[in-house]
Every structure is written in structure tokens, then in C-alpha cells.
Design a protein around this motif. Structure first.
Motif, PDB file in Angstrom:
ATOM      1  N   THR A  34       0.834  -1.209   0.000  1.00 48.27           N
ATOM      2  CA  THR A  34       0.000   0.000   0.000  1.00 48.27           C
ATOM      3  C   THR A  34       0.866   1.255   0.000  1.00 48.27           C
ATOM      4  O   THR A  34       0.509   2.249  -0.643  1.00 48.27           O
ATOM      5  CB  THR A  34      -0.982   0.026   1.187  1.00 48.27           C
ATOM      6  OG1 THR A  34      -0.265  -0.104   2.406  1.00 48.27           O
ATOM      7  CG2 THR A  34      -2.017  -1.061   1.080  1.00 48.27           C
ATOM      8  N   LEU A  37       1.989   1.623  -3.608  1.00 48.55           N
ATOM      9  CA  LEU A  37       0.903   2.169  -4.437  1.00 48.55           C
ATOM     10  C   LEU A  37       0.715   3.663  -4.187  1.00 48.55           C
ATOM     11  O   LEU A  37       0.516   4.438  -5.135  1.00 48.55           O
ATOM     12  CB  LEU A  37      -0.408   1.433  -4.152  1.00 48.55           C
ATOM     13  CG  LEU A  37      -0.556   0.041  -4.734  1.00 48.55           C
ATOM     14  CD1 LEU A  37      -1.860  -0.600  -4.252  1.00 48.55           C
ATOM     15  CD2 LEU A  37      -0.524   0.097  -6.251  1.00 48.55           C
ATOM     16  N   SER A  38       0.778   4.061  -2.941  1.00 50.96           N
ATOM     17  CA  SER A  38       0.626   5.480  -2.610  1.00 50.96           C
ATOM     18  C   SER A  38       1.740   6.311  -3.229  1.00 50.96           C
ATOM     19  O   SER A  38       1.492   7.404  -3.757  1.00 50.96           O
ATOM     20  CB  SER A  38       0.630   5.673  -1.091  1.00 50.96           C
ATOM     21  OG  SER A  38      -0.496   5.082  -0.520  1.00 50.96           O
ATOM     22  N   ALA A  67      -5.865   3.642  -0.896  1.00 48.22           N
ATOM     23  CA  ALA A  67      -4.803   2.780  -0.362  1.00 48.22           C
ATOM     24  C   ALA A  67      -4.448   3.167   1.072  1.00 48.22           C
ATOM     25  O   ALA A  67      -4.290   2.304   1.942  1.00 48.22           O
ATOM     26  CB  ALA A  67      -3.562   2.852  -1.257  1.00 48.22           C
TER      27      ALA A  67
END
Length: 161
Positions: A34, A37-38, A67
């Protein structure tokens, strides 16, 4: 109820340690994913702002927010720390059993005291830990039992961890 042998208790202690170690790794991996993704979509949102692409900016910002919301709500790091602490406690008990050869009743009591702090079992992780524990302790023939057959998702999870 018949009293379990010290070997059976030690086997369960080592399984529990392995299980919690796998869970810790899984939650830290989810946190890393996550965060990744961020970072990627956050950078994409900045580039989209610089190129004045409103739709892409909104989409990227939404993915980043989603996310982070999932990560904060689920609390991957917090869950990883719970499993790390349980892993450490089971490892300490395994070392104590190996070093001192306690009475089975005392070892069972110590095991149950730690076990009561266990969060709910994650079935996929339990199966992976059980297979690894059986293999490590010389029980490879038991791995072929139908209830230990891993699904494609569980095989992927095992590979990623």
C-alpha cells in the motif's frame, strides 16, 4: 483427556512460532504494497497536475486516498507487531523446552498462556505454516493429506512470503 508428550507440545509451539512469523511477514508485505501504491500514484498525481490533466489527477488522488484509508483502517503494521510479539514469545518457549526439558504439564501450561493471546486464525497462513512445520520436523509424508492441499491463491501467498 490424555496428557500430551513434550514432543507434541514442542511441535505445536514451533508451529505457532512459524505461523506468527508468516503472519507478521504477510502484514508487513501488505503495508509495503500500500505504501508503494501510494508513492507511485501520488507521483502520478503530481505529474498529472503539472500537465493539467484533471481526470487523471482525480483518479490518481483517489487511488492514493483509498490505499491509505485501507492501510490505516486495517492497521497492517499494528497487526504485524502483534504477531511479532507472539512469535517472540513462542520462540522463547521453544528455547526453554529445548534447554530445560520441563515437565509436559508445565510446558503445556506455558503454551496455553501464550495461545490465549492469539488473534483469530488466518486459515491460509495456518495451512502454509503447518506444511512447513511438518516438512521441517521430518513428517513430509503427512504433507500429502487432502486437507493440506494449497489452493492457487495460497501457493501464490506462500511464494510471496
Amino acid at each position: 483427556m490424555t496428557e500430551r508428550t513434550l514432543y507434541q507440545i514442542d511441535f505445536d509451539v514451533r508451529f505457532s512460532a512459524r505461523y506468527h512469523h508468516l503472519c507478521e511477514r504477510m502484514f508487513l508485505t501488505m503495508n509495503d504494497a500500500t505504501t508503494f501504491l501510494s508513492l507511485i500514484f501520488g507521483s502520478g498525481a503530481v505529474i498529472a497536475i503539472l500537465q493539467q490533466s484533471t481526470i487523471v489527477t482525480v483518479a490518481m488522488a483517489f487511488i492514493v486516498a483509498l490505499a491509505n484509508a485501507i492501510n490505516l483502517t486495517v492497521g497492517y503494521v499494528r497487526k504485524a507487531y502483534v504477531h511479532r510479539d507472539l512469535y517472540r514469545r513462542y520462540q522463547e518457549l521453544a528455547a526453554e523446552i529445548s534447554a530445560t526439558t520441563p515437565q509436559p504439564a508445565n510446558a503445556e501450561s506455558a503454551y496455553l498462556k501464550i495461545e490465549r493471546d492469539d488473534p483469530p486464525i488466518i486459515e491460509s497462513m495456518r495451512k502454509i505454516a503447518q506444511i512447513e512445520n511438518l516438512r521441517t520436523n521430518g513428517h513430509s509424508e503427512e504433507i500429502s493429506r487432502p486437507e493440506l492441499k494449497l489452493s492457487c491463491r495460497e501457493k501464490l501467498l506462500r511464494m510471496l512470503l
